[in-house]
Scaffold this active site. Structure first.
Site, short mmCIF file in Angstrom:
data_model
loop_
_atom_site.label_atom_id
_atom_site.label_comp_id
_atom_site.label_asym_id
_atom_site.label_seq_id
_atom_site.Cartn_x
_atom_site.Cartn_y
_atom_site.Cartn_z
N GLY A 12 0.82 -1.22 0.00
CA GLY A 12 0.00 0.00 0.00
C GLY A 12 0.84 1.26 0.00
O GLY A 12 0.68 2.13 0.85
N SER A 14 1.24 3.70 -2.46
CA SER A 14 1.00 4.77 -3.44
C SER A 14 0.48 6.05 -2.81
O SER A 14 0.44 7.09 -3.47
CB SER A 14 0.00 4.29 -4.50
N ARG A 15 0.08 6.01 -1.56
CA ARG A 15 -0.38 7.25 -0.91
C ARG A 15 -0.24 7.12 0.62
O ARG A 15 0.06 6.04 1.13
CB ARG A 15 -1.83 7.56 -1.29
N ASP A 63 -3.65 -6.75 -4.86
CA ASP A 63 -4.59 -6.68 -3.74
C ASP A 63 -3.91 -7.35 -2.54
O ASP A 63 -3.54 -8.52 -2.62
CB ASP A 63 -5.89 -7.40 -4.12
N ASN A 90 1.82 -2.30 5.49
CA ASN A 90 1.13 -1.04 5.74
C ASN A 90 -0.30 -1.01 5.21
O ASN A 90 -1.14 -0.29 5.76
CB ASN A 90 1.94 0.09 5.08
N SER A 142 -2.27 0.29 15.05
CA SER A 142 -3.03 1.53 15.31
C SER A 142 -3.30 1.63 16.79
O SER A 142 -3.48 0.59 17.47
CB SER A 142 -4.38 1.50 14.57
N TYR A 155 -11.84 -3.14 12.62
CA TYR A 155 -10.52 -2.52 12.45
C TYR A 155 -9.61 -2.81 13.66
O TYR A 155 -8.46 -3.23 13.51
CB TYR A 155 -10.72 -1.02 12.27
N LYS A 159 -5.94 -4.83 14.14
CA LYS A 159 -4.71 -4.20 14.66
C LYS A 159 -4.24 -4.90 15.93
O LYS A 159 -3.03 -5.06 16.14
CB LYS A 159 -4.96 -2.70 14.89
N ILE A 188 -3.40 10.44 12.09
CA ILE A 188 -2.48 10.92 11.06
C ILE A 188 -3.29 11.52 9.89
O ILE A 188 -4.31 10.94 9.48
CB ILE A 188 -1.59 9.76 10.54
P1 NAD Z 1 -4.74 5.63 3.23
O1 NAD Z 1 -6.15 5.28 3.02
O2 NAD Z 1 -4.24 6.97 2.88
O3 NAD Z 1 -3.79 4.56 2.54
C1 NAD Z 1 -4.03 3.20 2.63
C2 NAD Z 1 -3.08 2.47 1.73
O4 NAD Z 1 -3.42 1.09 1.73
C3 NAD Z 1 -3.17 2.97 0.31
O5 NAD Z 1 -1.89 3.04 -0.26
C4 NAD Z 1 -3.99 1.89 -0.39
O6 NAD Z 1 -3.67 1.74 -1.74
C5 NAD Z 1 -3.57 0.67 0.40
N1 NAD Z 1 -4.57 -0.38 0.31
C6 NAD Z 1 -5.85 -0.36 0.75
N2 NAD Z 1 -6.45 -1.50 0.43
C7 NAD Z 1 -5.54 -2.25 -0.24
C8 NAD Z 1 -5.56 -3.53 -0.83
N3 NAD Z 1 -6.65 -4.30 -0.80
N4 NAD Z 1 -4.45 -3.96 -1.43
C9 NAD Z 1 -3.33 -3.22 -1.48
N5 NAD Z 1 -3.24 -2.00 -0.93
C10 NAD Z 1 -4.34 -1.54 -0.33
O7 NAD Z 1 -4.47 5.33 4.76
P2 NAD Z 1 -3.20 5.57 5.70
O8 NAD Z 1 -3.64 6.44 6.78
O9 NAD Z 1 -2.00 5.90 4.92
O10 NAD Z 1 -3.08 4.09 6.31
C11 NAD Z 1 -1.92 3.30 6.20
C12 NAD Z 1 -1.87 2.33 7.36
O11 NAD Z 1 -1.78 3.07 8.57
C13 NAD Z 1 -3.10 1.45 7.48
O12 NAD Z 1 -2.73 0.16 7.88
C14 NAD Z 1 -3.88 2.13 8.60
O13 NAD Z 1 -4.73 1.22 9.27
C15 NAD Z 1 -2.76 2.62 9.47
N6 NAD Z 1 -3.14 3.69 10.39
C16 NAD Z 1 -3.53 4.92 9.93
C17 NAD Z 1 -3.88 5.91 10.85
C18 NAD Z 1 -4.31 7.29 10.44
O14 NAD Z 1 -4.67 8.09 11.32
N7 NAD Z 1 -4.27 7.64 9.17
C19 NAD Z 1 -3.86 5.62 12.22
C20 NAD Z 1 -3.47 4.36 12.64
C21 NAD Z 1 -3.10 3.41 11.71
#
Ligand code: NAD
Length: 251
Positions: A12, A14-15, A63, A90, A142, A155, A159, A188
């Site tokens: 994951g 790309s963003r 995926d 991630n 998380s 979720y 985690k 975040i």
């Molecule tokens: P985001 O939605 O910006 O990015 C999620 C990433 O996961 C993307 O790159 C997306 O392409 C990828 N993804 C989703 N489904 C997928 C799949 N089926 N196959 C391959 N890739 C897939 O979210 P983020 O905030 O960057 O989250 C990244 C990680 O951090 C996640 O595991 C999320 O649970 C964790 N997290 C985020 C936060 C927050 O506040 N943003 C807090 C705690 C944990």
């Protein structure tokens, strides 16, 4: 550079946090492969940006829930660059809703993407690491696993599962020179939190000791620590990176 010559894979990437991890690992000298689910344009932009900076990067459409594809991606990385030193799990999604109304589809989607993916990529990735007798696995958890948030049973279950998985695998592979750690982000600023940020950013910020939301780079810095020799004697650890969000009231 802390990771010169190392080979990394981020799911994951790309963003959001994943992209920041890809960029930070590459900046420290690693060759970085990453997966993405659907947005080829975003993935190609990450690769182009790194190549402009004379870094080596490659993107795989995969995926995260697909075990066969995980094996193909790991095999392709090892074939291209000869090894796998660093694996960052991630990829993650949310499908929030109160349990009484949560469909099995939404339960399973989150379990498959967030937790089963960690099994798939570790299962495939651990073999080259065991052969090389070195490796770094970093799983993104998380604070939802520690605190509990209404609407996030699916979720938080993934985690919490990731954190237990991290400790078990750390004990299994420590003797092979492989460390397994997790990072538990707080709140975040990414696409994942956009809706809640729009609704309640000021209120959320009040509960964060550092009085700001986290940025993807804050998490990437912790990932680089676990990927580098700076953390050589740390394994089975979950590092909370939340600006003090979960410190509690102290009362
Ligand atoms: P985001 O939605 O910006 O990015 C999620 C990433 O996961 C993307 O790159 C997306 O392409 C990828 N993804 C989703 N489904 C997928 C799949 N089926 N196959 C391959 N890739 C897939 O979210 P983020 O905030 O960057 O989250 C990244 C990680 O951090 C996640 O595991 C999320 O649970 C964790 N997290 C985020 C936060 C927050 O506040 N943003 C807090 C705690 C944990």
């Amino acid at each position: 550079m802390k990771l010169a010559g190392k080979v990394a894979l981020v799911t994951g990437g790309s963003r959001g946090i994943g992209r920041a991890c890809v960029q930070a690992l590459a900046k420290e000298g690693a060759k970085v492969a990453f997966t993405y689910n659907s947005n080829s344009e975003a993935a190609n932009n990450v690769v182009k940006e790194l190549e402009l900076d004379q870094r080596e990067a490659i993107a795989f459409k995969a995926d995260a829930a697909d075990g066969q594809r995980a094996q193909e991606v790991i095999d392709a990385v090892v074939e291209k660059w000869g090894t796998l030193d660093i694996l960052v799990n991630n990829a993650g999604i949310i499908k929030d809703g109160l349990l009484a109304a949560m469909s099995e589809e939404n339960w399973l989607a989150v379990i498959n993407t967030n937790l089963n993916s960690v099994y798939h990529y570790c299962h495939a990735g651990i073999r080259p690491m065991m052969s090389a007798r070195k490796g770094r696995i970093i799983n993104i958890s998380s604070v939802a696993a520690h605190n509990g948030n209404p609407g996030q049973t699916n979720y938080a279950a993934t985690k919490g599962g990731i954190e237990g998985f991290t400790r078990c695998l750390a004990k299994e592979v420590g003797r092979r020179g492989i460390t397994v750690n997790a990072v538990a982000p707080g709140f975040i600023a990414t696409d994942m939190t956009e809706a809640i940020r729009n609704a309640a950013e000021a209120e959320i910020t009040k509960h964060i000791a550092l009085k700001r939301l986290g940025q993807p780079e804050d998490i990437a810095n912790a990932v680089v620590f676990f990927a580098s020799d700076d953390s050589a004697y740390v394994t089975g650890h979950v590092m909370t990176v939340d600006g003090g969000l979960t410190l509690g009231s102290g009362m």
